[in-house]
Design a protein around this motif. Structure first.
Motif, short mmCIF file in Angstrom:
data_model
loop_
_atom_site.label_atom_id
_atom_site.label_comp_id
_atom_site.label_asym_id
_atom_site.label_seq_id
_atom_site.Cartn_x
_atom_site.Cartn_y
_atom_site.Cartn_z
N GLU A 1 34.95 44.58 55.28
CA GLU A 1 34.99 43.13 55.12
C GLU A 1 34.18 42.69 53.89
OE1 GLU A 1 35.84 41.34 59.54
OE2 GLU A 1 33.76 41.84 59.04
N GLU A 2 33.05 43.35 53.65
CA GLU A 2 32.25 43.03 52.46
C GLU A 2 33.00 43.41 51.18
OE1 GLU A 2 29.21 41.51 51.97
OE2 GLU A 2 29.54 40.91 54.05
N GLU A 3 33.62 44.58 51.19
CA GLU A 3 34.36 45.03 50.01
C GLU A 3 35.60 44.17 49.79
OE1 GLU A 3 35.00 47.08 46.63
OE2 GLU A 3 33.24 47.27 47.93
N TYR A 4 36.21 43.72 50.88
CA TYR A 4 37.41 42.89 50.80
C TYR A 4 37.14 41.57 50.07
CZ TYR A 4 41.47 40.18 52.32
OH TYR A 4 42.60 39.40 52.34
N LYS A 5 35.94 41.04 50.23
CA LYS A 5 35.59 39.77 49.59
C LYS A 5 35.72 39.84 48.06
CE LYS A 5 32.33 38.32 53.19
NZ LYS A 5 30.90 38.14 53.53
N VAL A 6 35.48 41.02 47.50
CA VAL A 6 35.50 41.16 46.04
C VAL A 6 36.70 41.97 45.55
CG1 VAL A 6 33.01 40.93 45.77
CG2 VAL A 6 33.98 43.19 46.18
N ASN A 7 37.51 42.47 46.47
CA ASN A 7 38.62 43.35 46.07
C ASN A 7 39.82 43.12 46.98
OD1 ASN A 7 39.84 45.28 44.53
ND2 ASN A 7 38.74 47.02 45.39
N LYS A 8 40.30 41.88 47.02
CA LYS A 8 41.33 41.49 47.99
C LYS A 8 42.72 42.05 47.69
CE LYS A 8 39.06 37.29 49.56
NZ LYS A 8 39.14 35.83 49.74
N SER A 9 42.93 42.53 46.49
CA SER A 9 44.28 42.98 46.13
C SER A 9 44.48 44.50 46.28
CB SER A 9 44.59 42.58 44.68
OG SER A 9 43.68 43.22 43.79
N ILE B 1 50.03 42.42 52.07
CA ILE B 1 49.55 42.65 50.70
C ILE B 1 49.74 44.11 50.32
CG2 ILE B 1 47.46 42.72 49.25
CD1 ILE B 1 46.51 40.21 50.81
N SER B 2 49.45 45.01 51.26
CA SER B 2 49.64 46.44 51.02
C SER B 2 51.11 46.75 50.74
CB SER B 2 49.18 47.26 52.24
OG SER B 2 47.82 47.00 52.52
N ILE B 3 52.00 46.18 51.55
CA ILE B 3 53.44 46.42 51.39
C ILE B 3 53.95 45.83 50.09
CG2 ILE B 3 55.70 45.79 52.35
CD1 ILE B 3 54.42 46.15 55.15
N LYS B 4 53.42 44.68 49.71
CA LYS B 4 53.84 44.06 48.45
C LYS B 4 53.55 44.97 47.26
CE LYS B 4 53.51 39.69 45.92
NZ LYS B 4 52.84 38.37 45.82
N LYS B 5 52.44 45.70 47.34
CA LYS B 5 52.06 46.62 46.25
C LYS B 5 52.79 47.95 46.35
CE LYS B 5 48.50 44.39 44.19
NZ LYS B 5 48.13 44.35 42.77
N ASN B 6 52.91 48.47 47.58
CA ASN B 6 53.57 49.78 47.80
C ASN B 6 54.77 49.57 48.72
OD1 ASN B 6 50.25 51.00 48.04
ND2 ASN B 6 51.55 51.21 46.27
N LYS B 7 55.87 49.10 48.15
CA LYS B 7 57.01 48.61 48.92
C LYS B 7 57.75 49.67 49.72
CE LYS B 7 57.74 44.86 45.63
NZ LYS B 7 58.60 44.32 44.55
N LEU B 8 57.46 50.93 49.47
CA LEU B 8 58.18 52.00 50.18
C LEU B 8 57.25 52.87 51.02
CD1 LEU B 8 60.58 53.16 47.29
CD2 LEU B 8 61.10 51.59 49.16
N ASN B 9 56.01 52.44 51.21
CA ASN B 9 55.04 53.26 51.93
C ASN B 9 55.30 53.18 53.44
OD1 ASN B 9 52.64 54.21 53.27
ND2 ASN B 9 51.60 54.07 51.31
#
Length: 336
Positions: A243-251, A279-287
């Protein structure tokens, strides 16, 4: 009053306009539908990060490569491999990487990706062979031996990982690299708490401008940290870290996946978990891993029809995915 368009809407308009122009160009150059025309068009799309469209045109280039020009084929295969890798389809990426490797055993980046594909698909012995190869080939690269060690740690083969430690020490030049190397040494000697403390100091350094080039490797450090928490069975701290890392690296797609999985495992904030996995799927659409997790979350939320659509979409791209097949049976029973 003037209409105000969001950046997202402007991007969509530009993207659709570009697609229309491409169709128009295809109609103009209908007589030039040769392997080189498709290859050039695919390369242009690839550079603009339209990976799915690029893949279609690289495949058409190969279909029209009737003379079996190997130089053209290896160019197409290499780009197909990287595009599939970036979209998260590691089986197809592996297939094309092997084709390129048959003709060219000197491209360090492609061999690294070949090792990573085999690792993700759990062919660890084959992955190790490629890691060893790329470590010799790319003599100054720090992240190649690190990836090999992490894989061996993950599959409980720490003794084999020690042979890469000296290589890692020689290639450690920055403070971040030295910290990670020391953390790895702690893990290899089962000193997980010491390693955890050192990595905790290292993560904030990766956010500094001086380490901007390391941004693609943040997920490597996070996965190391995640492995330590699993080993120590410290669940609350892992959630706090993500959660801390997510605040600065949401993408970051992998971080979104891990945090969504944490929420799913704890059965909390499931609506937020869906947004993260999207968000994960948007970046890696076939994962397939991302699609399966999304379906599991939807299933737990009793949104069975939506879960079914997600799984069926994944099975179009991965018809042999056993996890998806089992989940589809489970969903069908719930619906009926």
């Amino acid at each position: 009053m003037k209409n105000k368009f969001s950046n997202e809407k402007i991007r969509l308009v530009n993207e659709n306009y570009f697609k229309i122009m491409l169709v128009f160009l295809k109609r103009i150059f209908l007589r030039l539908n040769t392997e080189y025309f498709y290859c050039e068009l695919a390369t242009y799309l690839y550079k603009l990060n339209f990976l799915s469209q690029a893949i279609n045109n690289f495949l058409k280039s190969e279909e029209n490569n009737l003379t079996k020009n190997i130089e053209l084929s290896t160019f197409n295969w290499a780009h197909l491999a990287i595009a599939y890798f970036d979209l998260g389809d590691y089986k197809k990426s592996k297939n094309y990487l092997e084709k390129v490797y048959f003709y060219d055993k000197t491209d360090a980046e492609l061999i690294y990706r070949l090792a990573k594909c085999n690792e993700i698909l759990e062919f660890n012995n084959i992955a190790l062979r490629y890691y060893e190869e790329v470590i010799l080939l790319d003599e100054d690269n720090y992240w190649d031996p690190l990836a090999a060690i992490i894989m061996l740690i993950d599959c409980d083969r720490k003794d084999e990982g020690r042979k890469f430690l000296e290589i890692l020490k020689k290639r450690s030049t920055t403070l971040v690299e030295k910290n990670i190397t020391e953390a790895i040494e702690f893990i290899l000697h089962s000193k997980y708490i010491e390693s955890q403390a050192l990595l905790e100091k290292t993560l904030p350094l990766l956010r500094e401008k001086a380490y901007a080039k390391y941004k693609p490797n943040i997920s490597t450090v996070i996965s190391l940290y995640f492995g330590i928490f699993q080993e120590l069975n410290i669940k609350n701290f892992s959630l706090k870290l993500f959660e801390e890392e997510y605040k600065v690296n949401k993408s970051e797609p992998y971080l979104n996946f891990l945090l969504a999985k944490e929420y799913y495992d704890r059965n909390i904030q499931l609506h937020r978990a869906i947004k993260m996995i999207d968000i994960s799927i948007k970046k890696n659409k076939l994962n397939p891993y991302y699609f399966n997790l999304k379906a599991l979350i939807l299933f737990r939320m009793r949104k069975y029809k939506k879960a079914e659509r997600v799984i069926k979409k994944n099975l179009i791209n991965h018809p042999d995915d056993n996890d998806s097949k089992e989940l589809l049976i489970k969903i069908s029973k719930a619906i009926n």
